[in-house]
Design an enzyme around this catalytic site. Structure first.
Site, PDB file in Angstrom:
ATOM      1  N   HIS A  18      23.671 -33.486 -10.584  1.00 31.77           N
ATOM      2  CA  HIS A  18      23.923 -34.727  -9.840  1.00 31.77           C
ATOM      3  C   HIS A  18      22.680 -35.603  -9.849  1.00 31.77           C
ATOM      4  O   HIS A  18      22.751 -36.817 -10.087  1.00 31.77           O
ATOM      5  CB  HIS A  18      24.265 -34.434  -8.372  1.00 31.77           C
ATOM      6  CG  HIS A  18      25.555 -33.745  -8.146  1.00 31.77           C
ATOM      7  ND1 HIS A  18      25.662 -32.650  -7.334  1.00 31.77           N
ATOM      8  CD2 HIS A  18      26.805 -33.992  -8.605  1.00 31.77           C
ATOM      9  CE1 HIS A  18      26.928 -32.257  -7.279  1.00 31.77           C
ATOM     10  NE2 HIS A  18      27.643 -33.048  -8.063  1.00 31.77           N
ATOM     11  N   LYS A  42      39.245 -30.225  -0.074  1.00 28.23           N
ATOM     12  CA  LYS A  42      38.145 -29.304  -0.349  1.00 28.23           C
ATOM     13  C   LYS A  42      37.606 -28.711   0.944  1.00 28.23           C
ATOM     14  O   LYS A  42      37.419 -29.414   1.928  1.00 28.23           O
ATOM     15  CB  LYS A  42      36.994 -30.031  -1.057  1.00 28.23           C
ATOM     16  CG  LYS A  42      37.254 -30.384  -2.494  1.00 28.23           C
ATOM     17  CD  LYS A  42      35.997 -30.947  -3.131  1.00 28.23           C
ATOM     18  CE  LYS A  42      36.208 -31.233  -4.604  1.00 28.23           C
ATOM     19  NZ  LYS A  42      34.981 -31.760  -5.228  1.00 28.23           N
ATOM     20  N   ARG A  91      30.555 -33.650 -17.756  1.00 22.27           N
ATOM     21  CA  ARG A  91      30.001 -32.435 -18.352  1.00 22.27           C
ATOM     22  C   ARG A  91      30.782 -32.016 -19.579  1.00 22.27           C
ATOM     23  O   ARG A  91      30.217 -31.524 -20.545  1.00 22.27           O
ATOM     24  CB  ARG A  91      30.018 -31.285 -17.347  1.00 22.27           C
ATOM     25  CG  ARG A  91      29.128 -31.491 -16.155  1.00 22.27           C
ATOM     26  CD  ARG A  91      29.375 -30.444 -15.132  1.00 22.27           C
ATOM     27  NE  ARG A  91      30.759 -30.583 -14.658  1.00 22.27           N
ATOM     28  CZ  ARG A  91      31.274 -29.939 -13.635  1.00 22.27           C
ATOM     29  NH1 ARG A  91      30.553 -29.067 -12.989  1.00 22.27           N
ATOM     30  NH2 ARG A  91      32.509 -30.135 -13.260  1.00 22.27           N
ATOM     31  N   SER A 129      28.564 -27.726  -8.230  1.00 25.72           N
ATOM     32  CA  SER A 129      28.297 -27.273  -6.865  1.00 25.72           C
ATOM     33  C   SER A 129      28.986 -25.937  -6.601  1.00 25.72           C
ATOM     34  O   SER A 129      28.428 -25.066  -5.931  1.00 25.72           O
ATOM     35  CB  SER A 129      28.790 -28.314  -5.852  1.00 25.72           C
ATOM     36  OG  SER A 129      28.038 -29.497  -5.955  1.00 25.72           O
TER      37      SER A 129
END
Length: 160
Positions: A18, A42, A91, A129
């Site tokens: 990040h 989440k 990514r 994360s």
């Protein structure tokens, strides 16, 4: 006219990946807002306030970056902020698929929502994360995965 970028995400917690995207965006734009969002889907390890504090520490060295939070739609935040662009890090191809859908939906909801994508460096392609949390929970070394200035706070929260 100053050009502002918004880097949205849950940042639970903020990672070296990040920070790489945020740092690079800070070189491309006059101002960067790290927008930490609430995502009801989440379950987060850190509260919204903790995620904001961690991101503020991690980005303190970047003079043109500020951290804010939002519990609403990204497009509503953008509309209120005015002239800005969304910056998202990618990514892998799977990230693109999801982020492309989000970019199209945001554009449909608010015509001013422009999204640009920055590809991650090879050293961060695998980093998320979720991975950081999983490694930390089992006592693994996350020192290369998160900014040094917040490493101990993350370990204190996540290590079993």
């Amino acid at each position: 006219m100053k050009k502002t970028a918004v880097c949205p995400g849950s940042f639970d917690p903020i990672t070296a990946g990040h920070l790489d995207i945020i740092s690079r965006a800070s070189k491309l734009f006059d101002q960067v807002v790290v927008l930490i969002s609430v995502n009801a889907a989440k379950h987060t390890a850190f509260t919204l306030e903790e995620r904001v504090a961690l991101a503020q520490k991690a980005t303190a060295h970047l003079e043109n970056v500020r951290v804010e939070s939002s519990d609403g739609l990204l497009v509503d935040y953008l509309r209120d902020l005015g002239d800005c662009v969304i910056v998202k890090g990618l990514r892998a191809v799977s990230d693109f698929e999801y982020e492309f859908q989000m970019a199209l939906a945001n554009k449909k909801l608010y015509d001013g929502a422009e999204t640009i994508f920055l590809t991650t460096g090879a050293e961060n392609m695998y980093l998320s994360s979720s991975l950081v949390k999983q490694i930390a929970q089992f006592g693994g070394d996350i020192s290369g995965f998160v900014p040094d200035c917040i490493l101990e706070e993350i370990k204190n929260r996540l290590v079993k």
